[in-house]
Design an enzyme around this catalytic site. Structure first.
Site, PDB file in Angstrom:
ATOM      1  N   GLY A  55       0.772  -1.243   0.000  1.00  0.00           N
ATOM      2  CA  GLY A  55       0.000   0.000   0.000  1.00  0.00           C
ATOM      3  C   GLY A  55       0.796   1.281   0.000  1.00  0.00           C
ATOM      4  O   GLY A  55       0.209   2.369  -0.048  1.00  0.00           O
ATOM      5  N   GLU A  89       4.171  -6.675   1.429  1.00  0.00           N
ATOM      6  CA  GLU A  89       3.569  -7.036   0.131  1.00  0.00           C
ATOM      7  C   GLU A  89       3.445  -5.825  -0.781  1.00  0.00           C
ATOM      8  O   GLU A  89       2.339  -5.433  -1.152  1.00  0.00           O
ATOM      9  CB  GLU A  89       2.151  -7.611   0.358  1.00  0.00           C
ATOM     10  CG  GLU A  89       2.071  -8.808   1.274  1.00  0.00           C
ATOM     11  CD  GLU A  89       0.627  -9.137   1.684  1.00  0.00           C
ATOM     12  OE1 GLU A  89      -0.288  -8.324   1.435  1.00  0.00           O
ATOM     13  OE2 GLU A  89       0.429 -10.216   2.246  1.00  0.00           O
ATOM     14  N   PRO A  90       4.546  -5.200  -1.169  1.00  0.00           N
ATOM     15  CA  PRO A  90       4.442  -4.000  -2.007  1.00  0.00           C
ATOM     16  C   PRO A  90       4.114  -4.346  -3.460  1.00  0.00           C
ATOM     17  O   PRO A  90       4.551  -5.364  -3.972  1.00  0.00           O
ATOM     18  CB  PRO A  90       5.852  -3.419  -1.930  1.00  0.00           C
ATOM     19  CG  PRO A  90       6.729  -4.624  -1.763  1.00  0.00           C
ATOM     20  CD  PRO A  90       5.935  -5.598  -0.915  1.00  0.00           C
ATOM     21  N   GLY A  91       3.324  -3.487  -4.079  1.00  0.00           N
ATOM     22  CA  GLY A  91       3.071  -3.606  -5.512  1.00  0.00           C
ATOM     23  C   GLY A  91       3.500  -2.321  -6.194  1.00  0.00           C
ATOM     24  O   GLY A  91       4.583  -2.216  -6.779  1.00  0.00           O
ATOM     25  N   CYS A 118     -16.383   3.476 -26.229  1.00  0.00           N
ATOM     26  CA  CYS A 118     -17.709   4.107 -26.238  1.00  0.00           C
ATOM     27  C   CYS A 118     -18.239   4.283 -24.817  1.00  0.00           C
ATOM     28  O   CYS A 118     -19.235   3.658 -24.424  1.00  0.00           O
ATOM     29  CB  CYS A 118     -18.667   3.269 -27.071  1.00  0.00           C
ATOM     30  SG  CYS A 118     -17.999   2.977 -28.713  1.00  0.00           S
ATOM     31  N   GLU A 119     -17.531   5.075 -24.036  1.00  0.00           N
ATOM     32  CA  GLU A 119     -17.920   5.397 -22.660  1.00  0.00           C
ATOM     33  C   GLU A 119     -17.387   6.797 -22.381  1.00  0.00           C
ATOM     34  O   GLU A 119     -16.247   7.106 -22.759  1.00  0.00           O
ATOM     35  CB  GLU A 119     -17.232   4.468 -21.633  1.00  0.00           C
ATOM     36  CG  GLU A 119     -17.448   2.997 -21.813  1.00  0.00           C
ATOM     37  CD  GLU A 119     -18.738   2.492 -21.193  1.00  0.00           C
ATOM     38  OE1 GLU A 119     -19.354   3.243 -20.402  1.00  0.00           O
ATOM     39  OE2 GLU A 119     -19.132   1.376 -21.523  1.00  0.00           O
ATOM     40  N   TYR A 138      -0.810  -1.760 -12.053  1.00  0.00           N
ATOM     41  CA  TYR A 138      -2.247  -1.670 -12.331  1.00  0.00           C
ATOM     42  C   TYR A 138      -2.526  -1.021 -13.685  1.00  0.00           C
ATOM     43  O   TYR A 138      -3.495  -0.295 -13.847  1.00  0.00           O
ATOM     44  CB  TYR A 138      -2.972  -0.936 -11.189  1.00  0.00           C
ATOM     45  CG  TYR A 138      -2.617  -1.523  -9.838  1.00  0.00           C
ATOM     46  CD1 TYR A 138      -3.066  -2.789  -9.478  1.00  0.00           C
ATOM     47  CD2 TYR A 138      -1.774  -0.850  -8.953  1.00  0.00           C
ATOM     48  CE1 TYR A 138      -2.701  -3.357  -8.266  1.00  0.00           C
ATOM     49  CE2 TYR A 138      -1.402  -1.416  -7.744  1.00  0.00           C
ATOM     50  CZ  TYR A 138      -1.874  -2.666  -7.409  1.00  0.00           C
ATOM     51  OH  TYR A 138      -1.499  -3.230  -6.214  1.00  0.00           O
TER      52      TYR A 138
HETATM   53  C1  LIG Z   1      -3.107  -4.989  -3.737  1.00  0.00           C
HETATM   54  C2  LIG Z   1      -2.521  -5.605  -2.534  1.00  0.00           C
HETATM   55  C3  LIG Z   1      -1.199  -5.322  -2.177  1.00  0.00           C
HETATM   56  C4  LIG Z   1      -0.338  -4.334  -2.924  1.00  0.00           C
HETATM   57  O1  LIG Z   1      -0.808  -3.041  -2.835  1.00  0.00           O
HETATM   58  P1  LIG Z   1       0.083  -1.822  -3.393  1.00  0.00           P
HETATM   59  O2  LIG Z   1      -0.731  -0.637  -3.089  1.00  0.00           O
HETATM   60  O3  LIG Z   1       0.256  -2.042  -4.852  1.00  0.00           O
HETATM   61  O4  LIG Z   1       1.382  -1.848  -2.666  1.00  0.00           O
HETATM   62  C5  LIG Z   1      -0.670  -5.984  -1.087  1.00  0.00           C
HETATM   63  N1  LIG Z   1      -1.397  -6.865  -0.359  1.00  0.00           N
HETATM   64  C6  LIG Z   1      -2.677  -7.150  -0.672  1.00  0.00           C
HETATM   65  C7  LIG Z   1      -3.422  -8.129   0.151  1.00  0.00           C
HETATM   66  C8  LIG Z   1      -3.276  -6.530  -1.760  1.00  0.00           C
HETATM   67  O5  LIG Z   1      -4.550  -6.801  -2.045  1.00  0.00           O
END
Ligand SMILES: *Cc1c(COP(=O)(O)O)cnc(C)c1O
Length: 396
Positions: A240, A278-280, A348-349, A377
């Site tokens: 997050g 858990e970084p994305g 078409c939105e 994303y």
């Molecule tokens: C989406 C998600 C993440 C990653 O979130 P980011 O905002 O991309 O870091 C980590 N853990 C869980 C459970 C998620 O659903």
């Protein structure tokens, strides 16, 4: 100035190695996501340095491209998955079952069976009925599995409501009032072992007081669980961490990460636990560009639209979250005048837009633009809506 791009001879160059992006346009057939593995590598290394001692589980839903996964694996990262498809993709990219944490509220029987048979590292459990299903499956297969309880601490963070996940009204995690029920169920059997707790408060956090409050709330709960379950030694702090889309500021993002590390170590001081994160977005967002082409400049008495060959079908974030992405031309024309455009796609939105009233160099039909910070994303949310092709993805 954006530190991730430069113009040389008026052509856009991207990333730490200043790669010439225009070289991809020779056989252009449609929008292209370009990912810079150097940039991803330096982001990962920075995170690894500041979060030393943590296991980093990359949230694959942000970007499951094989080359990105291989890079993360090579650098010592692991994988956070939310479906059987992502487990398979992680294994194909070289992750071991032991590198995989499985999150998500809607795991099907088949998905759980697959995860248990593969003996992945951990399933993050989000409800009592899910826990009951996992116990049933492990009993049938006579196989053990480690689980963490994802707790919902009912804490709000400042972000778009669609990406806040730690509130009572959200579908995520187990409400603290149901924790006792969950632990009672766990104590009545031995195949499903409680190995820890997890949280994930939401995405695009720029402000960490919510995280701090959550950790303070959960610390005594975790210590209590440790006294009851001898294998309970993992604390998964979720993902997050946000980035700055409007005005790129890598310095501020580093400070945010450093602050994040400090808050966690302060809040969890004296707790004996393996820390998992858990970084994305923070890892991969900057690494991606979306290149697309101007089809029409459409002028009305009210607006000037840049109509592109890519839209919400390829990059949904502006439509879905009113997200901001910088848009820059691939080729600079010296002395180009500035003007204001709505950047829109072919779908078409009316929600099919990338930017509204955005100041930009004057563009013309056939010009290319790059949409920045789409490594997270972006392609992973793309669809074939209106039966347009999916974008191409290439790595540099
Ligand atoms: C989406 C998600 C993440 C990653 O979130 P980011 O905002 O991309 O870091 C980590 N853990 C869980 C459970 C998620 O659903």
């Amino acid at each position: 100035m954006n530190p991730l791009i430069t113009y040389k001879n008026n052509f856009l160059h991207f990333g730490p190695l200043e790669k010439n992006i225009n070289s991809f346009l020779k056989n252009y057939e449609g929008p292209i996501y370009v990912y810079d593995l150097e940039l991803l590598t330096s982001r990962f290394q920075e995170m690894k340095h500041l979060l030393s001692g943590y296991e980093i589980y990359f949230a694959m839903k942000a970007n499951p491209h094989t080359e990105l996964l291989k890079t993360i694996k090579k650098l010592g990262g692991k994988a956070d998955v939310v479906s059987q498809g992502e487990i398979k993709q992680a294994l194909n990219a070289g992750f071991l079952p032991h590198d995989i944490v499985f999150s998500g509220v809607g795991k099907t029987r088949a998905e759980i069976e697959f995860a248990v048979q593969k003996q992945i590292h951990q399933i993050n459990v989000e409800s009592i009925p899910e826990l009951e299903r996992i116990i049933q499956i492990c009993t049938q297969l006579n196989l053990p599995i480690s689980i963490a309880l994802r707790l919902n601490p009912n804490i709000s963070i400042k972000t778009h409501p669609y990406i806040a996940t730690g509130l009572q009204e959200n579908k995520f995690g187990i409400d603290l009032s149901q924790l006792h029920e969950a632990t009672t169920i766990l104590q009545q059997q031995s195949l499903v072992q409680l190995c820890g707790i997890s949280i994930h408060l939401g995405s695009q956090m720029h402000e960490l007081s919510g995280l701090q409050l959550a950790l303070e709330t959960l610390k005594p709960i975790f210590l209590d669980l440790q006294s009851k379950f001898r294998n309970c030694n993992r604390f998964d702090v979720g993902g997050g961490l946000g980035i700055f889309y409007e005005k790129t500021d890598l310095e501020k993002e580093s400070q945010l990460l450093a602050n994040y590390a400090k808050i966690i170590s302060n809040c969890l001081s004296g707790v004996k636990a393996h820390l998992q994160t858990e970084p994305g977005r923070w890892l991969v967002a900057h690494s991606g560009l979306l290149i697309c082409q101007v089809q029409y400049i459409k002028k009305t008495p009210y607006k000037e639209f840049v109509i592109l060959d890519s839209g919400m079908n390829h990059l949904m974030r502006p439509s879905l979250y009113q997200a901001y992405h910088q848009i820059v031309p691939l080729q600079k024309h010296p002395h180009a005048k500035l003007t204001k455009y709505d950047f829109v796609g072919p779908i078409c939105e009316s929600s099919d837009f990338f930017a509204k009233d955005r100041e930009c160099d004057v563009l013309k039909q056939g010009d290319f633009v790059a949409i920045l910070d789409v490594g997270a994303y972006g392609a992973s949310m793309a669809s074939t809506y209106n039966l347009h092709k999916l974008p191409l993805e290439i790595v540099i």
